[in-house]
Motif scaffolding. Sequence first.
Motif, mmCIF file in Angstrom:
data_model
loop_
_atom_site.group_PDB
_atom_site.id
_atom_site.type_symbol
_atom_site.label_atom_id
_atom_site.label_comp_id
_atom_site.label_asym_id
_atom_site.label_seq_id
_atom_site.Cartn_x
_atom_site.Cartn_y
_atom_site.Cartn_z
ATOM 1 N N GLY A 59 0.787 -1.227 0.000
ATOM 2 C CA GLY A 59 0.000 0.000 0.000
ATOM 3 C C GLY A 59 0.818 1.274 0.000
ATOM 4 O O GLY A 59 0.408 2.267 0.594
ATOM 5 N N GLY A 60 1.961 1.255 -0.673
ATOM 6 C CA GLY A 60 2.798 2.453 -0.743
ATOM 7 C C GLY A 60 3.570 2.760 0.517
ATOM 8 O O GLY A 60 4.159 3.833 0.643
ATOM 9 N N GLN A 61 3.588 1.830 1.484
ATOM 10 C CA GLN A 61 4.298 2.027 2.740
ATOM 11 C C GLN A 61 5.234 0.846 3.007
ATOM 12 O O GLN A 61 4.972 -0.284 2.600
ATOM 13 C CB GLN A 61 3.309 2.152 3.900
ATOM 14 N N VAL A 62 6.323 1.137 3.685
ATOM 15 C CA VAL A 62 7.233 0.105 4.189
ATOM 16 C C VAL A 62 7.197 0.163 5.705
ATOM 17 O O VAL A 62 7.364 1.243 6.291
ATOM 18 C CB VAL A 62 8.673 0.310 3.684
ATOM 19 N N GLU A 63 6.946 -0.971 6.334
ATOM 20 C CA GLU A 63 6.946 -1.039 7.797
ATOM 21 C C GLU A 63 8.096 -1.924 8.242
ATOM 22 O O GLU A 63 8.238 -3.052 7.790
ATOM 23 C CB GLU A 63 5.624 -1.614 8.317
ATOM 24 N N LEU A 64 8.928 -1.385 9.132
ATOM 25 C CA LEU A 64 10.049 -2.117 9.704
ATOM 26 C C LEU A 64 9.773 -2.304 11.184
ATOM 27 O O LEU A 64 9.359 -1.366 11.870
ATOM 28 C CB LEU A 64 11.356 -1.354 9.500
ATOM 29 N N ARG A 65 10.027 -3.509 11.664
ATOM 30 C CA ARG A 65 9.742 -3.809 13.059
ATOM 31 C C ARG A 65 10.888 -4.638 13.644
ATOM 32 O O ARG A 65 11.338 -5.622 13.049
ATOM 33 C CB ARG A 65 8.432 -4.581 13.168
ATOM 34 N N THR A 66 11.379 -4.212 14.798
ATOM 35 C CA THR A 66 12.361 -4.984 15.534
ATOM 36 C C THR A 66 12.038 -4.854 17.018
ATOM 37 O O THR A 66 12.066 -3.754 17.576
ATOM 38 C CB THR A 66 13.806 -4.519 15.255
ATOM 39 N N GLY A 67 11.692 -5.960 17.647
ATOM 40 C CA GLY A 67 11.255 -5.901 19.038
ATOM 41 C C GLY A 67 9.983 -5.076 19.149
ATOM 42 O O GLY A 67 9.012 -5.289 18.435
ATOM 43 N N LYS A 68 10.004 -4.051 19.989
ATOM 44 C CA LYS A 68 8.854 -3.175 20.167
ATOM 45 C C LYS A 68 8.963 -1.901 19.338
ATOM 46 O O LYS A 68 8.070 -1.041 19.386
ATOM 47 C CB LYS A 68 8.704 -2.808 21.644
ATOM 48 N N SER A 69 10.046 -1.764 18.588
ATOM 49 C CA SER A 69 10.268 -0.564 17.797
ATOM 50 C C SER A 69 9.708 -0.757 16.381
ATOM 51 O O SER A 69 9.972 -1.771 15.728
ATOM 52 C CB SER A 69 11.760 -0.248 17.723
ATOM 53 N N VAL A 70 8.927 0.216 15.922
ATOM 54 C CA VAL A 70 8.294 0.147 14.608
ATOM 55 C C VAL A 70 8.569 1.441 13.851
ATOM 56 O O VAL A 70 8.536 2.537 14.427
ATOM 57 C CB VAL A 70 6.772 -0.081 14.716
ATOM 58 N N CYS A 71 8.833 1.317 12.561
ATOM 59 C CA CYS A 71 9.073 2.489 11.719
ATOM 60 C C CYS A 71 8.294 2.318 10.419
ATOM 61 O O CYS A 71 8.322 1.244 9.811
ATOM 62 C CB CYS A 71 10.560 2.655 11.431
ATOM 63 N N GLN A 72 7.602 3.365 9.997
ATOM 64 C CA GLN A 72 6.881 3.361 8.744
ATOM 65 C C GLN A 72 7.400 4.492 7.853
ATOM 66 O O GLN A 72 7.587 5.614 8.304
ATOM 67 C CB GLN A 72 5.383 3.528 8.965
ATOM 68 N N MET A 73 7.637 4.147 6.582
ATOM 69 C CA MET A 73 8.135 5.115 5.606
ATOM 70 C C MET A 73 7.379 4.954 4.307
ATOM 71 O O MET A 73 7.019 3.830 3.924
ATOM 72 C CB MET A 73 9.632 4.915 5.365
ATOM 73 N N SER A 74 7.170 6.079 3.629
ATOM 74 C CA SER A 74 6.525 6.036 2.325
ATOM 75 C C SER A 74 7.500 5.534 1.271
ATOM 76 O O SER A 74 8.689 5.880 1.291
ATOM 77 C CB SER A 74 6.015 7.433 1.935
ATOM 78 N N ILE A 75 6.991 4.716 0.357
ATOM 79 C CA ILE A 75 7.815 4.225 -0.742
ATOM 80 C C ILE A 75 7.981 5.337 -1.774
ATOM 81 O O ILE A 75 7.005 5.972 -2.181
ATOM 82 C CB ILE A 75 7.184 2.978 -1.385
ATOM 83 N N LEU A 76 9.208 5.583 -2.187
ATOM 84 C CA LEU A 76 9.509 6.650 -3.144
ATOM 85 C C LEU A 76 9.243 6.181 -4.570
ATOM 86 O O LEU A 76 9.249 4.981 -4.866
ATOM 87 C CB LEU A 76 10.970 7.087 -3.003
ATOM 88 N N ASP A 77 9.032 7.146 -5.450
ATOM 89 C CA ASP A 77 8.829 6.865 -6.867
ATOM 90 C C ASP A 77 10.179 6.569 -7.513
ATOM 91 O O ASP A 77 11.026 7.470 -7.629
ATOM 92 C CB ASP A 77 8.164 8.068 -7.540
ATOM 93 N N ALA A 78 10.401 5.330 -7.941
ATOM 94 C CA ALA A 78 11.694 4.943 -8.515
ATOM 95 C C ALA A 78 12.019 5.720 -9.781
ATOM 96 O O ALA A 78 13.189 5.916 -10.121
ATOM 97 C CB ALA A 78 11.696 3.439 -8.803
ATOM 98 N N GLY A 79 10.987 6.194 -10.494
ATOM 99 C CA GLY A 79 11.226 6.946 -11.716
ATOM 100 C C GLY A 79 11.918 8.271 -11.478
ATOM 101 O O GLY A 79 12.555 8.816 -12.388
ATOM 102 N N LYS A 80 11.800 8.808 -10.273
ATOM 103 C CA LYS A 80 12.442 10.079 -9.950
ATOM 104 C C LYS A 80 13.884 9.898 -9.467
ATOM 105 O O LYS A 80 14.598 10.884 -9.273
ATOM 106 C CB LYS A 80 11.640 10.811 -8.869
#
Length: 293
Positions: A59-80
């Motif tokens: 859904g256009g997002q990347v979620e990273l999780r390690t233990g109780k720590s979570v990070c969400q980032m938007s996926i960039l447009d590879a064409g740019k």
Amino acid sequence: VALNDTVVLTAQNRTSWVRVPIFGAVIQRSGEALIPATELRRWLVACPTTNMLDLDAAGGQVELRTGKSVCQMSILDAGKYPSIETADAERTEVVIPGSEFVRAIQSVLFAIEKKENKNIRTDVMMIDLAAGEAAFMCTDTKAMSVVVLPTCASGPSRAELLPAAYMNLLIPLVEGGGDVNVSLSQRDAIIKTDRLEFGSKLIESKTMPWRKVMKAWDRDRPEKIWIDGKQFLAAVRQVSAADPSSRRLELEFGNGAASLSTKTSSAVVDLPSCANEMRFAVDYEYMIDFFSQ
């Protein structure tokens, strides 16, 4: 990029890229995503140490999780963010033992001027691949250091310039590994090990004819002086410490000894042999850097 049982991380800026494979990953769904490297690094540094990292892209997002720590980032447009890698058909390649590659880089970096010189590029390293040898060279026009390694090059002879800072960063990544593959084309340099691939655009500038310089030095200085490196280094440090205001070091060879002196201090080092007397002055910082290798 996640495929089969391997995750490949690739990072790039405008002039270079690094690719590192991570083997043994448990991949439930193959795919790829482009995310901001700065945000990823900031999160990894801040999160607690762990051996496991979960990554999910949807859904256009990347979620990273390690233990109780979570990070969400938007996926960039590879064409740019187009890849800067090139696909040159003609390349010159050599394979060098990792320990020899590290020694060569460390041995030539001292010749780059530590202070900013606005008239010349001092942050470059030349790699010269020719039949039977691979040469690494740095210079700031005052000092020049060259290391030549015997090897077997495939492809035409080629000498190119690339940023020395990148080569310095490679040292801890290459140390303790196996062979290093060095490949040059007209556009870039690629350095590969079994653990990573590094690529860099070349610096457009004339390369220095170091072979002609070395031949001229040998012609003008036919006599070679053999000296105990540790003893000589200790003497240079002794006299330079007593005169930190000046970098000028007077050297005099003759009568079985080498005399070192600055404005305020002097020292003598015994020599096994020295047929002709010689006297000249050098920058003692260069001597310390060279004999510290």
